[in-house]
Design an enzyme around this catalytic site. Structure first.
Site, PDB file in Angstrom:
ATOM      1  N   HIS A 156       0.836  -1.217   0.000  1.00 16.44           N
ATOM      2  CA  HIS A 156       0.000   0.000   0.000  1.00 16.44           C
ATOM      3  C   HIS A 156       0.868   1.264   0.000  1.00 16.44           C
ATOM      4  CE1 HIS A 156      -3.482  -2.531   1.274  1.00 16.44           C
ATOM      5  NE2 HIS A 156      -2.499  -3.204   1.846  1.00 16.44           N
ATOM      6  N   SER A 277      15.726  21.471 -16.157  1.00 12.74           N
ATOM      7  CA  SER A 277      14.525  22.239 -16.452  1.00 12.74           C
ATOM      8  C   SER A 277      14.940  23.516 -17.164  1.00 12.74           C
ATOM      9  CB  SER A 277      13.816  22.574 -15.133  1.00 12.74           C
ATOM     10  OG  SER A 277      13.038  23.742 -15.278  1.00 12.74           O
ATOM     11  N   LYS A 283      16.705  21.767 -11.037  1.00 17.66           N
ATOM     12  CA  LYS A 283      16.008  20.511 -11.345  1.00 17.66           C
ATOM     13  C   LYS A 283      16.873  19.462 -12.037  1.00 17.66           C
ATOM     14  CE  LYS A 283      12.278  19.526 -10.854  1.00 17.66           C
ATOM     15  NZ  LYS A 283      11.068  19.775 -11.645  1.00 17.66           N
ATOM     16  N   GLU A 290      10.283   8.352 -16.907  1.00 17.62           N
ATOM     17  CA  GLU A 290       8.924   8.851 -17.187  1.00 17.62           C
ATOM     18  C   GLU A 290       8.459   8.438 -18.578  1.00 17.62           C
ATOM     19  OE1 GLU A 290       8.236  13.054 -15.131  1.00 17.62           O
ATOM     20  OE2 GLU A 290      10.169  12.938 -16.116  1.00 17.62           O
TER      21      GLU A 290
END
Ligand code: ARG
Length: 460
Positions: A156, A277, A283, A290
């Site tokens: 979970h 970024s 970043k 992804e």
């Protein structure tokens, strides 16, 4: 250029219809298989006396020259010739003259396209199986390098029990092993030779299908000519195996994304496989993971796409079947690209052992061990579970970890606690004692590493 089927037509095909229905822009990638199939077919016709051996030899020479031209990049693919089959046959006739018109004896493009796709998928599944094995080796190597690092295991997405990082990594090796087995089954499904179906009903000519199957390396010949030209279940099986494989890669990608966050900080992804970024200078983004996660959606779509193309088709061949290739090619490319990039990125990942282990220590993740300790002292499990739950509640109220409790604290909950309980509360102890087959103990994990290495290196 005149179409090879133009005999019964008076009007030319419209340009819009031509560009709408062409497949050469994508099926050109089947050229090697098409030529391979044509060479086997021509030799068979020559052996059977359907055409002379001399003509067969001339056709084979012509086809070899075409293969050479395509490989050299000097071949012009023409849209008005629709597909790879017509492009090659027309080029053959152009090259060797009328003899080239004999090649299409006792065959149909419907047979050819089924053959090409089967040969293509046999070769691609073999490559994918190799890429899976390479990635598995990488994961096993990483498991070995980090053999004793432990981390919280989750259910979970809540910390549950400490596990070895190597155990967690090997879970993916298992999944990938089943993916490889699935790809082997796809290979077997594709391994039937459809040439000789002759569009749909067979032929009056004395062909030898067994010879063609042997030369092309097929396990068997297809047994029903209507089925052979009209089903694409082997391609659907490939798309399904690919979808499952991508689901596994996507779950791994998701964990890499999660683990590389500031909040988790379990891993550091290599700079060469991350991006910055355009606005936020600090970043470092996990784009490779992804995109792997996102491409999974496309691969799922490809499966649904072909299933849907097929569902309403009357037997046998319908032009709809031309729409099988785009999803199949896309899934092949995507699966190979994802396996390759993850394989290349993996050795550069730094695992932050300190953070992983501190997180595992921090939680009440030895609670199950406390309950099992009580079971060993004769307490029924449900009762032991309840007692331990109360101890955890007590810890929460006191802001303490389980291993910070004194023996008297524990005895207040059950008289069964003795000093040996303290040998159960450290994650290392908890892990070492989970020695059931398939469990997370170092002994079990080492055993699995040996087993998986044997399988992946083909010794089992
Ligand atoms: N380009 C076609 C396909 O991909 C080849 C078979 C065409 N057959 C036909 N009868 N039009 O399916």
């Amino acid at each position: 250029m005149k179409k090879l089927w133009a005999g019964r037509f008076r009007a030319r095909t419209s340009k819009t219809a031509e560009s709408f229905s062409e497949s050469i822009s994508f099926d050109n990638r089947l050229w090697q298989y098409d030529i391979q199939g044509s060479i086997a077919h021509a030799n068979m016709l020559g052996r059977q006396g359907v055409i002379s051996r001399k003509d067969a030899a001339k056709i084979v020479r012509g086809l070899r020259e075409i293969a050479h031209d395509i490989a050299a990049g000097t071949f012009t693919f023409r849209q008005e010739l629709e597909d790879i089959h017509m492009n090659i046959e027309s080029a053959l006739i152009e090259k060797i003259g009328d003899v080239g018109r004999k090649l299409h004896t006792a065959r149909s493009r419907n047979d050819q396209v089924a053959l090409d796709l089967r040969l293509y998928l046999k070769s691609e599944t073999e490559e994918i199986i190799t890429l899976i094995a390479n990635f598995q080796r990488q994961l096993i190597a990483s498991a070995k390098r980090n053999i004793s690092i432990y981390m919280p295991g989750y259910t979970h997405l809540q910390r549950a029990q400490p596990v070895l990082l190597s155990h967690h990594l090997l879970a993916y090796v298992e999944m990938l092993q089943r993916d490889a087995e699935r790809m082997k089954r796809v290979y077997a499904s594709a391994d039937h030779m459809p040439l000789g179906s002759c569009a749909l009903a067979g032929t009056t000519l004395p062909i030898d299908r067994g010879y063609v199957a042997r030369v092309l390396g097929f396990h068997s010949v297809s047994q029903n000519s209507i089925d052979a030209v009209s089903d694409r279940d082997f391609a659907i099986e490939f798309l399904c195996a690919s979808a499952i494989l991508m689901m596994h890669l996507s779950r791994l990608a998701e964990e890499l994304i999660l683990w590389s966050t500031e909040e988790f900080k379990f891993i550091e992804l290599p700079e060469a496989y991350t991006t910055g970024s355009s606005i936020m200078p600090q970043k470092k983004n996990p784009d490779i993971a992804e995109l792997t996660r996102a491409k999974t959606g496309r691969v799922y779509g490809n499966l649904i796409s072909l299933l849907t193309v097929m569902k309403g088709l009357p037997l046998s061949y319908n032009r709809d079947l031309q729409e099988d290739k785009v999803p199949v090619f896309d899934s092949v490319d995507t699966v190979k690209a994802c396996l390759t990039v993850l394989h290349d990125m993996f050795p550069g990942i730094t695992f932050h052992a300190g953070r992983m282990q501190a997180t595992a220590r921090d939680a009440y993740s030895s609670a199950t061990d406390v309950a099992e300790y009580l079971v060993k002292k004769g307490v029924p499990f449900r009762r032991a579970h309840e007692i331990t739950g109360k101890i955890v509640l007590f810890c929460i109220s006191k802001g303490k970890n389980l291993d910070e409790l004194a023996l008297e604290d524990l005895r207040a909950f059950s008289p069964h606690f003795s000093p040996d309980i303290f040998a159960c509360l450290k994650p290392e102890d908890s892990i070492r004692k989970r020695n059931s087959p398939g469990g997370t103990s170092p002994d079990q994990v080492k055993k699995q590493i040996r087993r998986l290495e044997k399988i992946v290196n083909g010794k089992q």
